[in-house]
Enzyme design. Structure first.
Site, PDB file in Angstrom:
ATOM      1  N   GLY A   2      -7.761 -17.278   4.820  1.00 33.06           N
ATOM      2  CA  GLY A   2      -7.241 -16.371   5.918  1.00 33.06           C
ATOM      3  C   GLY A   2      -8.378 -15.983   7.169  1.00 33.06           C
ATOM      4  O   GLY A   2      -8.786 -17.080   7.778  1.00 33.06           O
ATOM      5  N   ILE A   3      -8.543 -14.819   7.563  1.00 35.84           N
ATOM      6  CA  ILE A   3      -9.385 -14.355   8.699  1.00 35.84           C
ATOM      7  C   ILE A   3     -10.822 -14.972   8.668  1.00 35.84           C
ATOM      8  O   ILE A   3     -11.039 -15.513   9.513  1.00 35.84           O
ATOM      9  CB  ILE A   3      -9.300 -12.961   8.823  1.00 35.84           C
ATOM     10  N   ASP A  16     -17.770 -16.868  -0.784  1.00 36.73           N
ATOM     11  CA  ASP A  16     -16.839 -16.230  -1.396  1.00 36.73           C
ATOM     12  C   ASP A  16     -17.049 -16.071  -2.808  1.00 36.73           C
ATOM     13  O   ASP A  16     -17.935 -16.618  -3.385  1.00 36.73           O
ATOM     14  CB  ASP A  16     -15.606 -16.956  -0.976  1.00 36.73           C
ATOM     15  N   VAL A  22     -20.053  -9.431  -3.099  1.00 38.48           N
ATOM     16  CA  VAL A  22     -20.685  -8.680  -2.253  1.00 38.48           C
ATOM     17  C   VAL A  22     -20.454  -7.165  -2.831  1.00 38.48           C
ATOM     18  O   VAL A  22     -21.605  -6.265  -2.240  1.00 38.48           O
ATOM     19  CB  VAL A  22     -19.648  -8.334  -1.214  1.00 38.48           C
ATOM     20  N   TYR A  40      -7.973   2.257   0.622  1.00 37.36           N
ATOM     21  CA  TYR A  40      -8.385   1.257   1.809  1.00 37.36           C
ATOM     22  C   TYR A  40      -8.565   1.874   3.259  1.00 37.36           C
ATOM     23  O   TYR A  40      -9.353   1.591   4.018  1.00 37.36           O
ATOM     24  CB  TYR A  40      -7.009   0.410   2.029  1.00 37.36           C
ATOM     25  N   LYS A  76     -12.168   1.455   5.266  1.00 35.26           N
ATOM     26  CA  LYS A  76     -12.513   0.988   6.511  1.00 35.26           C
ATOM     27  C   LYS A  76     -13.051   2.024   7.395  1.00 35.26           C
ATOM     28  O   LYS A  76     -13.634   1.649   8.609  1.00 35.26           O
ATOM     29  CB  LYS A  76     -11.027   0.518   6.957  1.00 35.26           C
ATOM     30  N   TRP A 101       0.541   4.035  20.435  1.00 32.61           N
ATOM     31  CA  TRP A 101       1.587   4.928  20.433  1.00 32.61           C
ATOM     32  C   TRP A 101       1.000   6.337  20.488  1.00 32.61           C
ATOM     33  O   TRP A 101       0.046   6.646  20.007  1.00 32.61           O
ATOM     34  CB  TRP A 101       2.379   4.565  19.084  1.00 32.61           C
TER      35      TRP A 101
END
Length: 251
Positions: A25-26, A45, A69, A159, A163, A251
């Site tokens: 992914g990213i 990882d 981690v 989540y 974040k 928005w």
């Protein structure tokens, strides 16, 4: 004093970058991008075999290491295995659990916050502190637009909270280490096309409709901003959280 060639400020030759969650992914795309910019790449990882295969696809000299981690000793072991402190740290490892609060189990809460928030702290405590002691370094944390807004129609308390914590850790470390020559910034991506967002149970059509640009972002569009923050082109930036969300938070 202006650099004689502005493009040279994006050059990462001679620098080493470590990317957590680098097997896919990213994170994997960040590894490819920073490698193309000249950096020596270390991918870390949880799954050693997967990250080893990923490293081969990035380049012949890319190194791969196993790291959990959520475990500070595992992060310290990674630092010992690498040896010299890297020039660039990208805290990308992350997980998602989407559910209303009543359906969020204790295990889900602890799992998400352990990876997304504690993982950033553990890696910064090990590598960021070493950078500060050396007098140079660059940290880029992968946050989320969910760190500042609650997206629809799903809910994800763990989540979102994790974040938001990443964004605040970014600012905290930036202030703490600013005079030591270490910069710390973050990116807040919106919906990006990865394995994580390909779950058929997700409300993909709604997400696209709610994004002003009308599409998901690509991993390379995130990686290019990481490249900017990791390079000298952003030399007067620290403590910033940059939105890469197709306009979602406008928005």
């Amino acid at each position: 004093m202006m650099h004689p060639n502005i493009l040279n400020r994006f050059d990462l030759a001679g620098r080493t970058a470590i990317i957590t969650g680098g097997a896919r992914g990213i994170g994997l795309e960040i590894g490819r991008t920073l490698s193309m910019a000249g950096a020596s790449i270390i991918l870390a990882d949880l799954d050693l075999e997967t990250v080893k295969k990923a490293a081969v696809g990035v380049g012949p000299d890319v190194k791969a290491f196993q790291c959990d981690v959520t475990d500070p000793q595992s992060v310290r072991d990674l630092a010992a295995a690498i040896g010299a402190c890297p020039d660039i740290l990208v805290n990308n490892a992350g997980v998602v659990r989407v559910a209303p609060t009543k359906d969020t189990s204790d295990d889900d809460w602890h799992f998400v916050t352990s990876v997304n928030l504690n993982g950033v702290f553990h890696c910064c405590k090990t590598f960021g502190v070493a950078m500060a002691e050396r007098g140079s370094g660059n940290v880029v944390n992968i946050g989320s637009m969910c760190g500042s807004i609650v997206v629809r129609p799903q809910n994800g308390p763990a989540y979102n909270a994790s974040k938001a914590g990443v964004h605040m850790l970014t600012k905290t470390f930036a202030c703490e280490w600013a005079k030591s020559g270490v910069r710390v910034n973050a990116i807040a991506p919106g919906y990006i096309s990865t394995e994580m967002t390909s779950d058929p149970s997700y409300e993909i059509s709604t997400w696209v409709e709610l994004t002003p640009m009308g599409r998901f972002g690509r991993t390379d569009e995130v990686a290019s901003v990481v490249h900017f923050l990791a390079s000298d082109a952003s030399s007067y930036m620290t403590g910033s959280v940059i939105s890469v969300d197709g306009g979602y938070t406008c928005w």
